[in-house]
Enzyme design. Structure first.
Site, mmCIF file in Angstrom:
data_model
loop_
_atom_site.group_PDB
_atom_site.id
_atom_site.type_symbol
_atom_site.label_atom_id
_atom_site.label_comp_id
_atom_site.label_asym_id
_atom_site.label_seq_id
_atom_site.Cartn_x
_atom_site.Cartn_y
_atom_site.Cartn_z
ATOM 1 N N ARG A 31 -5.348 0.555 -6.590
ATOM 2 C CA ARG A 31 -4.146 1.221 -6.054
ATOM 3 C C ARG A 31 -3.719 2.374 -6.948
ATOM 4 N NH1 ARG A 31 -2.140 -2.087 -1.945
ATOM 5 N NH2 ARG A 31 -2.305 -4.332 -2.283
ATOM 6 N N THR A 46 -0.718 -3.662 12.196
ATOM 7 C CA THR A 46 0.384 -3.689 11.232
ATOM 8 C C THR A 46 1.600 -2.941 11.766
ATOM 9 O OG1 THR A 46 -1.180 -3.790 9.402
ATOM 10 C CG2 THR A 46 1.054 -3.049 8.882
ATOM 11 N N LEU A 47 1.366 -1.706 12.204
ATOM 12 C CA LEU A 47 2.503 -0.890 12.648
ATOM 13 C C LEU A 47 3.147 -1.446 13.908
ATOM 14 C CD1 LEU A 47 1.648 2.828 11.963
ATOM 15 C CD2 LEU A 47 3.597 1.504 11.145
ATOM 16 N N ASP A 52 -5.740 -0.497 -1.581
ATOM 17 C CA ASP A 52 -6.521 -1.387 -2.442
ATOM 18 C C ASP A 52 -7.772 -1.911 -1.767
ATOM 19 O OD1 ASP A 52 -4.979 -3.158 -0.603
ATOM 20 O OD2 ASP A 52 -5.943 -4.734 -1.777
ATOM 21 N N GLY A 84 0.784 -1.232 0.000
ATOM 22 C CA GLY A 84 0.000 0.000 0.000
ATOM 23 C C GLY A 84 0.812 1.276 0.000
ATOM 24 N N ASP A 102 0.924 3.295 4.628
ATOM 25 C CA ASP A 102 -0.135 4.038 3.950
ATOM 26 C C ASP A 102 -1.195 4.516 4.933
ATOM 27 O OD1 ASP A 102 -1.001 1.453 4.485
ATOM 28 O OD2 ASP A 102 -1.705 1.021 2.457
ATOM 29 N N ASP A 148 -4.880 2.026 10.992
ATOM 30 C CA ASP A 148 -6.268 1.745 11.353
ATOM 31 C C ASP A 148 -6.271 1.173 12.774
ATOM 32 O OD1 ASP A 148 -8.946 1.204 11.385
ATOM 33 O OD2 ASP A 148 -8.922 -0.283 9.788
ATOM 34 N N SER A 149 -6.333 -0.156 12.912
ATOM 35 C CA SER A 149 -6.329 -0.753 14.250
ATOM 36 C C SER A 149 -4.937 -0.697 14.887
ATOM 37 C CB SER A 149 -6.762 -2.211 14.165
ATOM 38 O OG SER A 149 -5.749 -2.986 13.564
ATOM 39 N N GLY A 150 -3.908 -0.524 14.066
ATOM 40 C CA GLY A 150 -2.542 -0.439 14.579
ATOM 41 C C GLY A 150 -1.802 -1.765 14.599
#
Ligand code: IMP
Ligand code: MG
Length: 183
Positions: free
Chosen positions: A166, A108-109, A160, A45, A101, A104-106
């Protein structure tokens, strides 16, 4: 493809201006770096954000890539972040900037920050283009944010739905009938 979009949330021009301003902020933040920084980019993303951002950064930099999947197939809900692959330079003692990108919920980060910290960098900074402020956890440190947006699912400028959209040059919302029903 453009016909599938019901609403543009952030225009191409607004993105360009904000990315330029973010690049200026980052240039100031890293004005004292002599050995450059390492940008750890979360695929797929972030590729367009990365490409536009780095061409405006004046300092030396290297790129590391990390793939996290949490939205398998036709879904607008996170199914839990999983680290799929990583291609990273040596991060030990380095100045690392994580690029994503959207926050959101965090999940991933948090996963990527943990992974990066295990490599013992000197400093870890995080920049996201978008943040769904209502969802983002308060205890997840993010240093640079392009735009705060509402909680709706967005596409374009790298983001996406089911692998598509994308390449839209703006951030928008799809027509509701395009989303597959989810239980
Ligand atoms: P989180 O792990 O819930 O914070 O979600 C972050 C990741 O999910 C992002 O890196 C995106 O790849 C994806 N994501 C979250 N929200 C959206 C959205 O509205 N559109 C497209 N992808 C999204
Ligand atoms: Mg992502």
């Amino acid at each position: 493809m453009q016909d599938d979009v019901s609403k543009v949330i952030i225009s191409e021009t607004a993105i360009r201006d904000r990315v330029a301003a973010l690049a200026d902020e980052l240039a100031r933040r890293y004005a004292d770096t002599s050995d450059g920084i390492i940008l750890v980019t979360i695929l797929a993303g972030s590729v367009i954000f990365l490409a536009d951002l780095i061409r405006r950064l004046p300092m030396k930099m290297r790129i590391g890539l990390i793939t996290v999947t949490s939205y398998p197939g036709a879904t607008t809900r996170s199914h839990g972040a999983i680290l799929a692959s990583a291609s990273l330079p040596d991060l030990r003692g380095r100045d690392v900037l994580i690029i994503d990108d959207i926050l959101d919920s965090g999940g991933t980060l948090r996963l990527v920050q943990d992974q990066v910290r295990r490599a013992e960098p000197r400093r870890v900074t995080t920049a996201v283009l978008l943040r769904k402020k209502a969802n983002a956890p308060a205890n997840l440190p993010v240093d640079f944010v392009g735009f705060d947006i509402e909680g709706e699912f967005v596409v374009g400028y790298g983001l996406d739905y089911n692998g598509l959209y994308r390449n839209l040059p703006y951030i928008g919302v799809l027509k509701p009938d395009l989303y597959e029903a989810e239980s």
